[in-house]
Design a protein around this motif. Structure first.
Motif, PDB file in Angstrom:
ATOM      1  N   SER A   1      32.465  49.586  52.517  1.00 49.09           N
ATOM      2  CA  SER A   1      33.355  49.483  53.596  1.00 49.09           C
ATOM      3  C   SER A   1      34.911  49.732  53.311  1.00 49.09           C
ATOM      4  CB  SER A   1      33.218  48.217  54.465  1.00 49.09           C
ATOM      5  OG  SER A   1      33.389  47.063  53.972  1.00 49.09           O
ATOM      6  N   SER A   2      35.289  49.954  51.981  1.00 45.70           N
ATOM      7  CA  SER A   2      36.603  50.164  51.598  1.00 45.70           C
ATOM      8  C   SER A   2      37.517  48.815  51.962  1.00 45.70           C
ATOM      9  CB  SER A   2      37.163  51.464  52.128  1.00 45.70           C
ATOM     10  OG  SER A   2      36.365  52.435  51.595  1.00 45.70           O
ATOM     11  N   ARG A   3      37.026  47.667  51.884  1.00 48.31           N
ATOM     12  CA  ARG A   3      37.913  46.390  52.196  1.00 48.31           C
ATOM     13  C   ARG A   3      38.413  45.498  51.027  1.00 48.31           C
ATOM     14  NH1 ARG A   3      34.040  44.083  56.895  1.00 48.31           N
ATOM     15  NH2 ARG A   3      32.858  43.513  55.092  1.00 48.31           N
ATOM     16  N   LYS A   4      38.899  46.340  49.972  1.00 49.41           N
ATOM     17  CA  LYS A   4      39.603  45.840  48.833  1.00 49.41           C
ATOM     18  C   LYS A   4      38.629  44.687  48.232  1.00 49.41           C
ATOM     19  CE  LYS A   4      44.080  47.473  49.961  1.00 49.41           C
ATOM     20  NZ  LYS A   4      45.331  47.041  50.143  1.00 49.41           N
ATOM     21  N   PRO A   5      37.350  44.771  47.718  1.00 55.21           N
ATOM     22  CA  PRO A   5      36.933  43.569  46.933  1.00 55.21           C
ATOM     23  C   PRO A   5      37.461  43.097  45.979  1.00 55.21           C
ATOM     24  CG  PRO A   5      36.002  45.828  46.687  1.00 55.21           C
ATOM     25  CD  PRO A   5      36.819  46.062  47.695  1.00 55.21           C
ATOM     26  N   ARG A   6      37.181  41.787  45.880  1.00 52.90           N
ATOM     27  CA  ARG A   6      38.219  41.138  44.528  1.00 52.90           C
ATOM     28  C   ARG A   6      37.115  40.576  43.577  1.00 52.90           C
ATOM     29  NH1 ARG A   6      42.621  36.894  46.166  1.00 52.90           N
ATOM     30  NH2 ARG A   6      43.667  38.993  46.964  1.00 52.90           N
ATOM     31  N   VAL A   7      37.341  40.946  42.434  1.00 51.35           N
ATOM     32  CA  VAL A   7      36.569  40.446  41.226  1.00 51.35           C
ATOM     33  C   VAL A   7      37.625  39.369  40.246  1.00 51.35           C
ATOM     34  CG1 VAL A   7      34.981  42.117  41.231  1.00 51.35           C
ATOM     35  CG2 VAL A   7      36.834  42.255  39.748  1.00 51.35           C
ATOM     36  N   SER A   8      37.186  38.321  39.663  1.00 50.34           N
ATOM     37  CA  SER A   8      37.778  37.583  38.793  1.00 50.34           C
ATOM     38  C   SER A   8      37.135  37.763  37.467  1.00 50.34           C
ATOM     39  CB  SER A   8      37.905  36.405  39.522  1.00 50.34           C
ATOM     40  OG  SER A   8      38.342  36.338  40.811  1.00 50.34           O
ATOM     41  N   PHE A   9      38.178  37.324  36.539  1.00 49.47           N
ATOM     42  CA  PHE A   9      37.449  37.018  35.172  1.00 49.47           C
ATOM     43  C   PHE A   9      38.241  35.879  34.432  1.00 49.47           C
ATOM     44  CE2 PHE A   9      39.801  40.932  35.537  1.00 49.47           C
ATOM     45  CZ  PHE A   9      40.842  40.744  34.740  1.00 49.47           C
ATOM     46  N   TYR A  10      37.645  34.877  33.827  1.00 52.30           N
ATOM     47  CA  TYR A  10      38.143  34.044  33.247  1.00 52.30           C
ATOM     48  C   TYR A  10      37.980  33.991  31.709  1.00 52.30           C
ATOM     49  CZ  TYR A  10      38.040  32.285  37.926  1.00 52.30           C
ATOM     50  OH  TYR A  10      38.286  32.226  39.427  1.00 52.30           O
TER      51      TYR A  10
ATOM     52  N   GLY B   1      34.225  33.999  27.686  1.00 48.78           N
ATOM     53  CA  GLY B   1      34.862  34.282  28.831  1.00 48.78           C
ATOM     54  C   GLY B   1      33.552  34.579  29.798  1.00 48.78           C
ATOM     55  N   PHE B   2      34.002  34.808  31.294  1.00 47.36           N
ATOM     56  CA  PHE B   2      32.938  35.185  32.157  1.00 47.36           C
ATOM     57  C   PHE B   2      33.633  36.147  33.108  1.00 47.36           C
ATOM     58  CE2 PHE B   2      33.905  30.980  33.555  1.00 47.36           C
ATOM     59  CZ  PHE B   2      34.054  31.091  34.905  1.00 47.36           C
ATOM     60  N   PHE B   3      32.800  36.769  33.892  1.00 45.79           N
ATOM     61  CA  PHE B   3      33.175  37.671  34.623  1.00 45.79           C
ATOM     62  C   PHE B   3      32.437  37.318  35.934  1.00 45.79           C
ATOM     63  CE2 PHE B   3      33.749  42.100  36.632  1.00 45.79           C
ATOM     64  CZ  PHE B   3      35.045  42.505  36.204  1.00 45.79           C
ATOM     65  N   TYR B   4      33.391  37.288  37.002  1.00 50.09           N
ATOM     66  CA  TYR B   4      32.953  36.494  38.435  1.00 50.09           C
ATOM     67  C   TYR B   4      32.837  37.733  39.566  1.00 50.09           C
ATOM     68  CZ  TYR B   4      32.729  33.324  42.643  1.00 50.09           C
ATOM     69  OH  TYR B   4      32.562  32.550  43.746  1.00 50.09           O
ATOM     70  N   LEU B   5      31.699  37.854  40.005  1.00 46.57           N
ATOM     71  CA  LEU B   5      31.438  38.629  41.011  1.00 46.57           C
ATOM     72  C   LEU B   5      31.038  37.944  42.183  1.00 46.57           C
ATOM     73  CD1 LEU B   5      29.230  41.345  39.148  1.00 46.57           C
ATOM     74  CD2 LEU B   5      31.673  41.382  39.721  1.00 46.57           C
ATOM     75  N   PRO B   6      31.708  37.734  43.251  1.00 45.14           N
ATOM     76  CA  PRO B   6      31.413  36.875  44.557  1.00 45.14           C
ATOM     77  C   PRO B   6      30.356  37.504  45.291  1.00 45.14           C
ATOM     78  CG  PRO B   6      33.455  37.891  44.707  1.00 45.14           C
ATOM     79  CD  PRO B   6      33.158  38.419  43.357  1.00 45.14           C
ATOM     80  N   LYS B   7      29.713  36.729  46.154  1.00 47.25           N
ATOM     81  CA  LYS B   7      28.903  37.401  47.080  1.00 47.25           C
ATOM     82  C   LYS B   7      29.643  38.151  48.263  1.00 47.25           C
ATOM     83  CE  LYS B   7      24.942  35.767  49.954  1.00 47.25           C
ATOM     84  NZ  LYS B   7      24.032  36.560  49.263  1.00 47.25           N
ATOM     85  N   GLY B   8      29.034  39.286  48.308  1.00 47.59           N
ATOM     86  CA  GLY B   8      29.505  40.344  49.490  1.00 47.59           C
ATOM     87  C   GLY B   8      30.299  41.238  48.843  1.00 47.59           C
ATOM     88  N   ILE B   9      30.448  41.581  47.377  1.00 46.95           N
ATOM     89  CA  ILE B   9      31.346  42.261  47.048  1.00 46.95           C
ATOM     90  C   ILE B   9      30.869  43.778  47.231  1.00 46.95           C
ATOM     91  CG2 ILE B   9      30.351  42.021  44.685  1.00 46.95           C
ATOM     92  CD1 ILE B   9      33.026  42.761  43.585  1.00 46.95           C
ATOM     93  N   THR B  10      29.632  44.033  47.242  1.00 47.63           N
ATOM     94  CA  THR B  10      29.301  45.272  47.242  1.00 47.63           C
ATOM     95  C   THR B  10      29.293  45.683  48.686  1.00 47.63           C
ATOM     96  OG1 THR B  10      27.529  44.722  45.794  1.00 47.63           O
ATOM     97  CG2 THR B  10      26.733  46.615  47.398  1.00 47.63           C
TER      98      THR B  10
ATOM     99  N   ALA C   1      30.058  36.609  25.883  1.00 46.93           N
ATOM    100  CA  ALA C   1      30.442  36.602  27.196  1.00 46.93           C
ATOM    101  C   ALA C   1      29.430  36.272  28.345  1.00 46.93           C
ATOM    102  CB  ALA C   1      31.335  37.865  27.712  1.00 46.93           C
ATOM    103  N   ALA C   2      29.746  35.957  29.380  1.00 46.31           N
ATOM    104  CA  ALA C   2      28.857  35.715  30.669  1.00 46.31           C
ATOM    105  C   ALA C   2      29.236  36.396  31.854  1.00 46.31           C
ATOM    106  CB  ALA C   2      28.566  34.348  30.665  1.00 46.31           C
ATOM    107  N   VAL C   3      28.367  36.503  32.968  1.00 43.41           N
ATOM    108  CA  VAL C   3      28.704  37.078  34.115  1.00 43.41           C
ATOM    109  C   VAL C   3      28.097  36.136  35.306  1.00 43.41           C
ATOM    110  CG1 VAL C   3      28.223  38.793  35.797  1.00 43.41           C
ATOM    111  CG2 VAL C   3      28.675  39.442  33.487  1.00 43.41           C
ATOM    112  N   VAL C   4      28.780  35.904  36.079  1.00 42.29           N
ATOM    113  CA  VAL C   4      28.389  35.157  37.344  1.00 42.29           C
ATOM    114  C   VAL C   4      28.089  36.013  38.380  1.00 42.29           C
ATOM    115  CG1 VAL C   4      28.865  33.333  39.081  1.00 42.29           C
ATOM    116  CG2 VAL C   4      29.523  33.062  36.820  1.00 42.29           C
ATOM    117  N   ASP C   5      26.995  36.426  38.827  1.00 48.42           N
ATOM    118  CA  ASP C   5      26.639  37.653  39.899  1.00 48.42           C
ATOM    119  C   ASP C   5      26.113  36.899  40.742  1.00 48.42           C
ATOM    120  OD1 ASP C   5      26.114  39.673  41.220  1.00 48.42           O
ATOM    121  OD2 ASP C   5      24.598  40.646  39.739  1.00 48.42           O
TER     122      ASP C   5
END
Length: 394
Positions: A118-127, A104-113, A57-61
């Motif tokens: 700040s408890s703004r419900k970050p969203r991660v995706s996996f394919y 498959g791969f796990f997608y971590l968008p920019k600004g997730i940290t 598998a892979a990750v897009v960080d």
């Protein structure tokens, strides 16, 4: 007594004639011995690990922070996941999955940290690539679990920062603890799930094909009248004598399969191996009976009978119910499913070997198997006419 001894001698004579035919035609040796044994050893060695692990598998960080690196370490710790690549863009990961390099791969968008802090419900995706059904589903399960654990870890950190004790924080995060206890196949072993159906299904297909082929060869070589004369002009003596060597060989193969599965490999068998051996021998007889019935139903047309046997054997993998439940099928397919010997073998295997129920719970399937053995009675008159009048059509 004299009639019985004469009948036995005729059966023995036809069986010896059949064995001589086997010795001159390597195809019978392949279908009855080499192919079944190859299937047993091939599938058991192929699925020796039981469950696929360390799937690429892979990750897009795109964020590349200490939080995302913790996520990566957490994901790579799962047994089914092997993070082989870290990509900088979504397009690169998608192309790698299309080339078959990863499942498959796990997608971590920019600004997730920043959103997480700040408890703004970050969203991660996996394919996942569900064209490969098993690895795709295993990766989906682990990626979903990992994403939930990451979210819970962030919630726990916030609760600790607000003065909650560990006990109180865990009570808020997971007020109800769920315990999963898989029954009968507790290790989720794919070998137990698949081999007990794939191997018998292939052997059943070979039995039906070799049954129709060896009977049809008599008409093809224009020897059916000699065979019928050797049987004292008795259809049943002719069929029993011809199929007896195959019955013995296939029964030994099926019993050997049971020993390999339930003794050597340790598959669950709550009914005792003797019961499974009985079911295996009954499966051989029912498959032969079904093949004899189809050949008679086709009025001695060997090629047509073998085509239908092939189609019937292939369809049995779909309609047996071990890949898709029969109860969820179309009503016509539900009614058709009972006409496949593999369906009843599957039901008896699950109820007796896996669940350990009494045999009275599988009486319906047992009656169907016995009925398959008796199907040739319906074509006795057709065979009698075929012996005397039918000729092989080239």
């Amino acid at each position: 007594m004299k009639y019985k001894s004469s009948t036995i001698r005729r059966i023995q004579s036809i069986s010896r004639r059949e064995i001589r035919t086997f010795s001159r035609r390597p195809l019978f040796l392949f279908c009855m011995i080499i192919a079944p044994l190859t299937c047993i050893f091939f599938f058991t060695s192929l699925m020796k690990a039981g469950l696929p692990t360390r799937l690429p598998a892979a990750v897009v960080d795109e964020d590349n922070t200490h939080i995302t690196r913790i996520m990566l370490r957490m994901m790579d710790s799962f047994e089914d996941v092997n993070l082989t690549h870290i990509y900088r863009s979504f397009g690169d990961a998608r192309q790698a999955m299309q080339r078959g390099e990863i499942y498959g791969f796990f997608y971590l968008p920019k600004g997730i940290t920043k959103e997480a802090e700040s408890s703004r419900k970050p969203r991660v995706s996996f394919y996942t690539n569900d064209a490969y059904y098993v690895p795709g589903n295993l990766l989906m399960k682990d990626m979903k679990t990992c994403s939930e654990l990451i979210g819970l870890a962030l919630v726990r950190a916030n609760l600790w920062a607000n003065g909650y004790t560990e006990h109180d924080a865990l009570g808020i995060i997971q007020p109800i603890v769920i315990e999963a206890h898989p029954m009968k196949n507790s290790f989720l072993d794919y070998s137990v799930y698949l081999n007990n159906m794939l191997v018998p299904g292939i052997i059943i297909l070979l039995i039906m094909l070799s049954t129709t082929y060896c009977i049809g060869m008599e008409w093809k070589n224009n020897r059916q009248k000699v065979w019928f004369w050797m049987a004292g002009e008795s259809v049943w003596v002719a069929l029993i004598g011809k199929l007896l060597p195959q019955t013995v060989v296939y029964s030994i193969i099926m019993i050997f399969m049971d020993v390999v599965f339930f003794r050597y490999l340790g598959y669950p068998c709550n009914c005792g191996i003797a019961m499974m051996m009985f079911i295996s021998v009954l499966t051989v007889l029912s498959s032969q009976g079904f093949g004899v019935f189809l050949f008679g139903l086709m009025a001695g047309e060997m090629r047509l009978a073998m085509c239908i046997c092939s189609l019937w054997g292939i369809l049995s993998f779909s309609l047996a119910g071990f890949t898709y439940p029969v109860t969820a099928m179309n009503p016509f397919l539900r009614a058709l499913a009972v006409w496949f010997p593999l369906r009843h073998y599957y039901l008896m295997y699950v109820d007796l070997a896996l669940d350990g129920y009494s045999i009275r719970y599988v009486l319906d399937s047992l009656c169907w198997m016995i009925g398959f053995c008796l199907l040739p009675f319906l074509t006795t008159s057709i065979y009698h006419k075929a012996f005397l009048k039918y000729e092989y059509l080239k």
